[in-house]
Design an enzyme around this catalytic site. Structure first.
Site, PDB file in Angstrom:
ATOM      1  N   LYS A  48      50.701  42.329  22.340  1.00 39.98           N
ATOM      2  CA  LYS A  48      49.972  43.714  23.098  1.00 39.98           C
ATOM      3  C   LYS A  48      49.040  42.573  24.248  1.00 39.98           C
ATOM      4  O   LYS A  48      48.808  43.351  24.801  1.00 39.98           O
ATOM      5  CB  LYS A  48      49.981  44.768  22.417  1.00 39.98           C
ATOM      6  N   GLN A  92      47.629  48.957  14.152  1.00 42.50           N
ATOM      7  CA  GLN A  92      49.073  48.299  13.806  1.00 42.50           C
ATOM      8  C   GLN A  92      49.791  48.432  13.100  1.00 42.50           C
ATOM      9  O   GLN A  92      48.820  48.034  12.276  1.00 42.50           O
ATOM     10  CB  GLN A  92      48.816  47.085  13.848  1.00 42.50           C
ATOM     11  N   ASP A 115      49.201  55.439  20.991  1.00 40.09           N
ATOM     12  CA  ASP A 115      50.666  54.788  20.577  1.00 40.09           C
ATOM     13  C   ASP A 115      51.357  56.494  20.007  1.00 40.09           C
ATOM     14  O   ASP A 115      52.418  56.054  20.747  1.00 40.09           O
ATOM     15  CB  ASP A 115      50.391  54.879  19.433  1.00 40.09           C
TER      16      ASP A 115
END
Ligand code: NAP
Length: 280
Positions: A48, A92, A115
């Protein structure tokens, strides 16, 4: 032979568009919280960060020690929520076992939830496809891939195998939003192949190598493989690719299919969030 749905290539074109938007916006920042004990997550976060660098998005990494408390994470999120230079904020997974993830998720400002996992963004997605601006990245990436290859799902019989909050459920809803007739299969489904054998489109998000075999697939079906499994040091999906490729009309490979689309959509969502925050 099936058309190979080349997610790597489609993701590149999406990232080109994201880069142009970032140039227009001037500055875009994505904050990522990661627990230091999350070994698989380290690789994803590195990917990312590399993608952010490519398109000019600044990435801010916050490492969480094993001893981190719930209160410390919540305080960090509140701080990032209030920081106008931060446009997107993700956590995460997994987090340490003593952390209450739903509480963490609830604390993220939905406007920075790139997200798309916050209940507000999940709920909005149920309304219609016009409300998927900050929807979960993996299903949204698959929809973008289908659009790129001009695969219209309206009227299709679609089967989604797996009902996780981050992949299966939102994918089923996005397909329904576009006129597909959707069946969701999961670990309690008596006979998955009973559904997949007649399906025009099958999405496999189970996490088991070789789960979808050729006798489970209708000739000419479209197959999207979400799985990421490590077998003998190699990354493979949930589909028996070599065999299913022989009967499918189109199929996404692993690696190089859904994975790159997920990262590209995360950055596209970050730009969408930034634009909204600037009233653009
Ligand atoms: P998950 O939360 O573990 O969910 C797996 C789903 O598969 C569950 O709904 C489970 O059913 C179902 N399942 C398990 N065994 C089954 C069986 N024998 N028959 C039918 N269904 C079965 O996983 P996830 O987060 O959705 O991820 C799925 C896979 O995709 C993993 O390999 C993951 O690494 C990968 N992934 C890839 C990306 C990407 O960008 N490419 C993104 C996210 C995830 P129950 O609900 O009944 O337990």
């Amino acid at each position: 032979m099936a058309t190979i749905l080349n997610g790597k290539e489609v993701a590149e074109s999406l990232l080109d568009a994201v880069k142009k938007d970032v140039e227009l916006l001037g500055k875009v920042k994505l904050a990522v919280l990661i627990w230091s004990g999350n070994s698989s997550g380290q690789i994803y976060v590195k990917n990312k960060e590399a993608a952010c660098e490519k398109v000019g998005i600044e990435s801010l990494r916050i490492d969480l020690a094993d001893s981190v408390t719930q209160e410390e994470i919540l305080a960090k999120i509140e701080e990032l929520n209030g920081d106008s230079s931060v446009n997107g904020l993700i956590v995460q997974l997994p987090l340490p076992a003593h952390i209450d993830y739903p509480k963490i998720l609830k604390t993220i400002d939905p406007r920075k939830d790139v997200d798309g996992f916050h209940a507000y963004n999940m709920g909005k997605m149920l309304l219609d496809k016009d409300f998927e601006d900050l929807a979960p990245c993996t299903p949204k990436g698959m929809i973008k891939m289908l659009e790129h290859y001009k695969i219209d799902v309206a009227g299709m019989d679609a089967v989604v195998i797996g009902k996780s909050n981050i992949v299966g459920k939102p994918m089923a809803m996005m397909l329904a939003n576009r006129g597909a007739t959707v069946t969701i299969c999961h670990s309690k489904t008596k006979d998955v192949s009973r559904y997949t054998r007649d399906a025009d489109l099958v999405v496999v998000a189970v996490g088991k190598a070789g789960f979808l075999k050729t006798d489970m697939v209708k000739k000419g079906a479209v197959i999207l493989d979400v799985g990421i499994n490590r077998v003998d040091g190699k990354v493979v999906g949930d589909v028996d690719f070599a065999e299913v490729e022989q009967v499918a009309a189109a199929i996404s490979p692993v690696p190089g299919g859904v994975g790159p689309m997920t990262v590209a959509v995360l950055l596209a969502n970050t730009v969408t969030a930034a634009k909204k925050q600037h009233n653009m």
